[in-house]
Every structure is written in structure tokens, then in C-alpha cells.
Design a protein around this motif. Structure first.
Motif, short mmCIF file in Angstrom:
data_model
loop_
_atom_site.label_atom_id
_atom_site.label_comp_id
_atom_site.label_asym_id
_atom_site.label_seq_id
_atom_site.Cartn_x
_atom_site.Cartn_y
_atom_site.Cartn_z
N VAL A 29 0.77 -1.35 -0.05
CA VAL A 29 -0.02 -0.04 0.10
C VAL A 29 0.80 1.17 0.02
N GLY A 30 0.61 2.19 -0.76
CA GLY A 30 1.76 3.30 -0.97
C GLY A 30 2.95 3.06 -1.45
N THR A 31 3.56 4.02 -1.52
CA THR A 31 5.04 3.84 -2.06
C THR A 31 6.06 3.20 -1.06
N ALA A 32 5.89 3.59 0.19
CA ALA A 32 6.51 3.00 1.37
C ALA A 32 5.69 2.85 2.46
N ARG A 33 5.74 2.02 3.32
CA ARG A 33 4.73 1.67 4.20
C ARG A 33 5.27 1.05 5.35
N ALA A 34 4.76 1.33 6.74
CA ALA A 34 5.26 1.08 7.96
C ALA A 34 4.11 0.91 8.97
N ARG B 255 5.03 13.18 -2.14
CA ARG B 255 5.60 13.96 -0.96
C ARG B 255 4.56 13.77 0.15
N SER B 256 3.59 13.13 0.00
CA SER B 256 2.40 13.08 0.86
C SER B 256 2.65 11.91 1.99
N VAL B 257 2.21 11.88 3.21
CA VAL B 257 2.18 10.60 3.87
C VAL B 257 0.72 10.48 4.68
N ALA B 258 0.10 9.24 4.26
CA ALA B 258 -1.30 8.89 4.97
C ALA B 258 -0.89 8.10 6.34
N VAL B 259 -1.68 8.71 7.40
CA VAL B 259 -1.50 7.87 8.73
C VAL B 259 -2.92 7.35 9.19
N GLY B 260 -2.92 6.36 9.85
CA GLY B 260 -4.21 5.77 10.10
C GLY B 260 -3.91 5.32 11.70
N LEU B 261 -4.85 5.53 12.70
CA LEU B 261 -4.66 5.06 14.05
C LEU B 261 -5.79 4.60 14.35
N LEU B 262 -6.07 3.24 14.87
CA LEU B 262 -6.78 2.63 15.71
C LEU B 262 -6.58 2.43 16.84
N PHE B 263 -7.50 2.60 17.82
CA PHE B 263 -7.16 2.30 19.29
C PHE B 263 -8.65 1.99 19.87
N ARG C 265 -5.80 2.52 3.87
CA ARG C 265 -6.30 2.83 2.47
C ARG C 265 -7.14 3.74 2.11
N LEU C 266 -8.09 4.01 3.22
CA LEU C 266 -9.14 5.11 3.19
C LEU C 266 -8.45 6.29 3.25
N GLN C 267 -7.58 6.69 4.11
CA GLN C 267 -6.99 8.00 4.32
C GLN C 267 -5.92 8.08 2.88
N LEU C 268 -5.18 7.11 2.43
CA LEU C 268 -4.49 7.39 1.29
C LEU C 268 -5.24 7.42 0.30
N ALA C 269 -6.44 7.10 -0.17
CA ALA C 269 -7.21 7.34 -1.09
C ALA C 269 -7.79 9.03 -1.16
#
Length: 212
Positions: free
Chosen positions: A147-152, A176-184, A200-204
């Protein structure tokens, strides 16, 4: 109660509580998922609302793997959390996942990939269980599908006098953008498939012309 994890020590890619200063880059085009999109993943948010802020700071924990310190400051960024239609239904108090997302823009694709690499580095550096002044932080790397160009990502657990929380943090770059997801979740571990779906939702939603 404001989710403790937004204020505390655990996250290697949490967007800090300071809006962009005058003269910083525009956030135009940095899209975030609306509440309707999030409700397709979490129906409890149907009819709710999103809260958007201009946060852009990236944090990591220090040498003790518990205490927060600043890592990066993106030139531009936005973050969103979500409210249900009725506050009595807030997922936090019912053992349901609580989603947060962020969109960060850096000056170059290399800088965006570096930000994602910091998430990977944190997960490896702080792998295991750490305890500082009564607070416990447990971290492990989170393998992600392409997912994306680079992921972690990383999976974590935090316990303090405020209670215990499970979480997953995911990040992926696109240009040059980064999508971040946080679930807790206050009661149970978070499912990886759910964390990936939120990422994926944020990346889209990024919608950044410079990300293509």
C-alpha cells in the motif's frame, strides 16, 4: 474523556497539538475521509461528524521508549477524528475501535519516505515491553500489505493510571504526502485488516497533486 493516546507517549507518528504557524505550506488538497466514508467501515459513525485540525507535527518516543519527543515537523498537515450522532454511543466507552487519520505533506518524496521509515525504525528500536514511572508501553512491528510507495506500522499496548489501551498505527507515503491511520481500543486488540482498511481510506483521500 479525551482519548489518552492522543496526549501520551506511545505513538511514533502522532500528529501534535499545534496548528501550523504563519508562513507554513498550504494544506490545500490534503484530503481526509469524511464521516460517511468512515461509517462504511464503522457503522456506529453513520450520521455523525468529523473534527478536522491543522496539526502537522510528528513525534517519536525517546531512548526510554515511553517518553515522547519531537521527531519531524511536516510543512503542512491535517488530521481528523470522528464523533457519532449521539455522544452516548461513543465507541470509546463501549469497547469499539476508535479511528483517527492524518494527512501530512513534506517538501519531497524522499522526506515523505523518511517519515515512514521513522515509524519502522521506532517499531524495531522499541520492540518489547518498557516501563517508566508506572507507565507501561509495549510495541511490536506491524507487517503491512503493499500500500503506498513506502509503508510501515506498529502494534502497541499502553497502560497508565488512566487505564489500558490497545492500538495500531499505520503510515504510507505517496509522492511527497504521507497518510496515517490510528486505531485504538480500550478493551481488546485491534485487528490488522481494520487498520489497513483505514490506512487505504486515508491514502485514497489524500488528493495531493504533488503526490502523483
Amino acid at each position: 474523556m479525551l482519548p489518552r493516546l492522543l496526549l501520551l507517549v506511545l505513538l511514533s507518528l502522532v500528529v501534535g497539538a499545534a496548528p501550523p504557524a504563519a508562513g507554513t505550506a498550504s494544506t490545500a488538497g490534503l484530503g481526509l475521509p469524511g464521516v460517511d466514508a468512515v461509517a462504511r467501515l464503522y457503522p456506529v459513525y453513520e450520521g455523525g461528524q468529523e473534527r478536522v485540525s491543522g496539526y502537522r507535527r510528528v513525534f517519536a518516543t525517546g531512548a526510554d521508549c515511553v517518553t515522547t519527543e519531537a521527531l519531524l515537523v511536516a510543512p503542512a498537515g491535517r488530521t481528523a477524528d470522528y464523533l457519532t450522532a449521539r455522544l452516548a454511543d461513543e465507541p470509546y466507552g463501549h469497547g469499539l475501535d476508535v479511528p483517527h487519520v492524518a494527512a501530512l505533506r513534506f517538501d519531497s518524496a524522499d522526506a515523505a519516505r523518511t517519515a515512514v521509515a521513522e515509524v519502522r525504525s521506532y517499531a524495531e528500536r522499541c520492540r518489547g515491553r518498557h516501563r517508566v514511572r508506572g507507565e507501561v508501553n509495549r510495541v511490536g512491528p506491524l507487517p503491512l500489505p503493499p500500500v503506498g510507495t513506502a509503508r510501515a506500522g506498529f502494534v502497541g499496548f499502553h497502560r497508565s493510571s488512566y487505564g489500558a489501551e490497545h492500538l495500531m498505527v499505520t503510515a504510507a507515503s505517496r509522492g511527497r504526502s504521507v497518510a496515517v491511520g490510528l486505531l485504538f481500543n480500550a478493551r481488546r486488540p485491534v485487528d490488522r485488516d481494520d487498520a489497513v482498511a483505514l490506512l487505504r481510506l486515508q491514502l485514497a483521500a489524500l488528493g495531493d497533486p504533488g503526490a502523483r
